[in-house]
Enzyme design. Structure first.
Site, short mmCIF file in Angstrom:
data_model
loop_
_atom_site.label_atom_id
_atom_site.label_comp_id
_atom_site.label_asym_id
_atom_site.label_seq_id
_atom_site.Cartn_x
_atom_site.Cartn_y
_atom_site.Cartn_z
N ASP A 160 0.19 -0.40 -5.05
CA ASP A 160 -1.31 0.26 -5.70
C ASP A 160 -0.79 1.41 -6.70
OD1 ASP A 160 -0.62 1.29 -3.01
OD2 ASP A 160 -2.72 1.14 -2.82
N ASP A 218 0.99 -1.56 -0.35
CA ASP A 218 -0.02 -0.02 -0.36
C ASP A 218 1.12 1.74 0.01
OD1 ASP A 218 -2.85 1.03 0.32
OD2 ASP A 218 -3.10 0.82 2.05
N ASP A 219 0.79 2.04 -1.34
CA ASP A 219 1.66 3.40 -1.39
C ASP A 219 3.33 3.70 -0.70
OD1 ASP A 219 -1.59 4.08 -0.40
OD2 ASP A 219 -0.77 5.40 0.58
N HIS A 270 -9.68 -2.72 -2.02
CA HIS A 270 -9.64 -1.78 -0.95
C HIS A 270 -11.13 -2.08 -0.50
CE1 HIS A 270 -9.35 2.04 0.80
NE2 HIS A 270 -10.67 1.89 0.86
N CYS A 297 -6.11 4.46 -3.59
CA CYS A 297 -6.17 2.95 -3.49
C CYS A 297 -7.42 1.71 -4.46
CB CYS A 297 -6.63 2.49 -2.12
SG CYS A 297 -4.82 3.18 -1.67
#
Ligand SMILES: *[C@@H]1O[C@H](CO)[C@@H](O)[C@H](O)[C@H]1NC(C)=O
Ligand SMILES: *[C@@H]1O[C@H](CO)[C@@H](O)[C@H](O)[C@H]1NC(C)=O
Ligand SMILES: *[C@@H]1O[C@H](CO)[C@@H](O)[C@H](O)[C@H]1NC(C)=O
Ligand SMILES: *[C@@H]1O[C@H](CO)[C@@H](O)[C@H](O)[C@H]1NC(C)=O
Ligand SMILES: *[C@@H]1O[C@H](CO)[C@@H](O)[C@H](O)[C@H]1NC(C)=O
Ligand SMILES: *[C@@H]1O[C@H](CO)[C@@H](O)[C@H](O)[C@H]1NC(C)=O
Ligand SMILES: *[C@@H]1O[C@H](CO)[C@@H](O)[C@H](O)[C@H]1NC(C)=O
EC number: 3.1.6.13
Length: 550
Positions: A334, A45-46, A138, A84
């Protein structure tokens, strides 16, 4: 012909990485009931490519670097929308946001756009046991509050019980009290339940691998890690890897002069955190005080090293279970995250720092030779060990690729039939793909020829897009709801440039109006790699626009 360019592996020279990780371990006999390859999909994530294997000299990521050393790594991989839910629904269905019609968090594609198949659903329908651990889809409306169960998964997805504390007051501040801070190094024994979500996800994934070892069916296991997404809640010892005096600021911490206001996003989410609120930072442009900028970067990098240890434990277990010789590993994020570049601290834009992602594939016997009995490909590496050994780079490709390619590529690598190309409007087609099959980049003897594969790497294009509610930054510019979208920024990235047009958009008809250009951006990679000098006006960019859009 586009191909991995070993010479670019030179990027790695001078990148000194973790030590020789643990030595060979002896093997137990393996029980492999089938020739089919398993799939382990790791979704972060990120995570921007702030990793040793992407040439970052500060960040300690020895386990991910070790995975890269046995993989084909894509240097120029891009997400289709830097937030996301839209990005995940896009790559998991293999369709672009204009087809999933998800630009926000508020609809479920099966009822809102079309009943599109997903990657795990396709594997499940082809005899795989499919399992989800952590944040893969998500959560919420965009996956029907069920991570798209039952369609995508053989069992109900697993979520770590400590997920619910991520945004609560669990960060000890300088005042000794607990706060909901952005910067949240913790003593793991002190936090609720004495553990963290990513630690729990690793444990669960390892348990599932142990069970699958004796399974008659191949498995598809997706493991979704939460860090380095904000808040930066991580075991505090990782901070020691990044002394503040060693942390530099972004090379371009100012909002660029020629940046159209529509392209800027005001990073509202970090402002909600108690420690950032206390700084009374001006909206929308900031800036954040310099010492706090360093602390944000420190905590992001510490979160990456913490994540790296979780990946290390997971891969080490895969190896111990004798699964490394029949499991494909795909590692992706993502989207990225701006760490002060252009004065921004978030995703939510079309800049490379928000759209560029790590992407690599390990294919047993193909990207690395099969481990001999007793040999370990992925022994756990501690990021705390002294830096000594130069890790061999794996194969790398500079070609421009997109996350929508994940679906056809994983299908192809696993030997399943690659879904057909989507027709131009594909809302009625359940199974097709909008991304290219990347198999050709692997130069495998059995590569399928993709008639759409362009032979000139200069012509390869990665598309991204981002919606805005207004021409100037306002409270909801980061994450506008569908009904509020008035402008869409369509962006193309080639090996030479990034070109973006911000055009009128009708959220009821989902129509972009390319005659209604609000602003444009053009950056050349060679002369302006950080994207600070917008030369759109000098280039009469408008003429380029429509013909290049997908
Ligand atoms: C959507 O696809 C799923 C999985 O193939 C199927 O079970 C379901 O019936 C489909 N729904 C509709 C409305 O077609
Ligand atoms: C979404 O979830 C609801 C509640 O569980 C369920 O009734 C509905 O059928 C689901 N939608 C689809 C398309 O499966
Ligand atoms: C911090 O920088 C100094 C000077 O470059 C270097 O000697 C030291 O190893 C660095 N510390 C860490 C933990 O990277
Ligand atoms: C580009 O032209 C537009 C329209 O004339 C103007 O509003 C904008 O400020 C110009 N941008 C730059 C970077 O010169
Ligand atoms: C916050 O900043 C604004 C101007 O940027 C100033 O007027 C205000 O007094 C500040 N508030 C505090 C609590 O420092
Ligand atoms: C994987 O390794 C195990 C143990 O060394 C061996 O028994 C098995 O045949 C191997 N599988 C493949 C596909 O090479
Ligand atoms: C597209 O934008 C142009 C220029 O603003 C406008 O004249 C035209 O009516 C718009 N088309 C649609 C379908 O809204």
């Amino acid at each position: 012909m586009p191909s991995p360019q070993p010479a670019r592996g030179l990027l790695w020279l001078g990148v000194v990485l973790g030590p020789v990780c643990a030595a060979l371990e002896s093997a137990a006999p393996s029980i492999s009931a089938t020739d089919a390859l398993n799939v382990l999909l790791i979704v972060v994530d990120d995570l921007r490519p702030s990793l040793g294997c992407y040439g970052d000299k500060l960040v300690r990521s020895p386990n991910i670097d070790q995975l890269a050393s046995h993989s084909l790594l894509f240097q120029n991989a891009f997400a289709q929308q830097a937030v996301c839910a839209p990005s995940r629904v896009s790559f998991l269905t293999g369709r672009r946001p204009d087809t999933t019609r998800l630009y926000d968090f508020n609809s479920y594609w099966r009822v809102h756009a079309g009943n599109f198949s997903t990657i795990p659903q396709y594997f499940k329908e082809n005899g795989y046991v499919t399992m989800s651990v952590g944040k893969v889809f998500h959560p919420g409306i965009s996956s029907n509050h069920s991570d798209d169960s039952p369609y995508s998964w053989s069992f109900p997805p697993y979520h770590p019980s400590t997920e619910k504390y991520e945004n609560t007051k669990t960060c000890r501040g300088p005042d000794g009290e607990l706060h909901a801070n952005l910067l949240c190094p913790v003593d793991v024994v002190d936090v609720p339940e004495g553990t963290l979500p990513d630690i729990q996800s690793t444990e669960q994934a390892i348990q599932l691998l142990g069970k699958m070892r004796t399974s008659a069916s191949p498995f598809f296991l997706a493991v979704g890690y939460h860090k380095p997404h904000i808040p930066f809640r991580y075991p505090k010892e990782f901070q020691k890897l990044y002394p503040l005096e060693n942390i530099t600021l972004a090379p371009d911490p100012q909002v660029p002069d020629g940046l159209p206001p529509v392209a800027y996003n005001p990073w509202m989410d970090i402002r909600q955190r108690e420690d950032v609120q206390a700084l009374n930072i001006s909206v929308p442009y900031g800036p954040i005080p310099v010492d706090f900028q360093r602390k944000i970067r420190q905590s992001y990098f510490a979160s990456v090293s913490y994540l790296d240890t979780q990946v290390g434990h997971l891969l080490n277990a895969l190896d111990d279970l004798q699964l490394a010789n029949n499991t494909i590993i795909a590692f992706i994020s993502d989207h990225g995250w701006a760490l002060g570049e252009h004065g921004e601290w978030a995703k939510y834009s079309n800049f490379d720092v928000a759209t560029r992602v790590p992407l690599m594939f390990y294919v047993p016997g193909k990207t690395a030779s099969l481990p001999e009995a007793g040999e370990k490909l992925f022994p756990y590496c501690s990021p705390f060990d002294s830096v000594s050994e130069l890790m061999e780079p794996g194969r790398q490709s500079e070609d421009l690729v997109e996350l929508v390619s994940l679906f056809p590529t994983l299908a192809g690598l696993a030997g399943l039939q690659v879904p057909p190309r989507c027709p131009v409007a594909s809302f009625h087609v359940e199974l097709c793909r909008e991304g290219q099959n990347l198999l050709k980049h692997f130069r495998l003897p059995d590569s399928e020829e993709d008639p759409y594969f362009l032979d000139n790497p200069r012509e390869l294009i990665a598309y991204s897009q981002y919606p805005r509610p207004a021409d100037s930054p306002q409270w909801n510019s980061d994450k506008p709801s569908l009904k509020d979208i008035k402008i869409m920024g369509y962006s193309i990235r080639t090996i030479d440039y990034r070109y973006t047009v911000w055009v009128g958009f009708d959220p009821h008809e989902y129509l972009a109006n390319f005659s209604d250009i609000h602003a444009g951006e053009l950056y050349f990679v060679d002369s302006d790699p950080l994207q600070d000098h917008n030369v759109y006006n000098d280039s009469q960019g408008g003429r380029l626009s429509q013909s290049l859009m997908p």
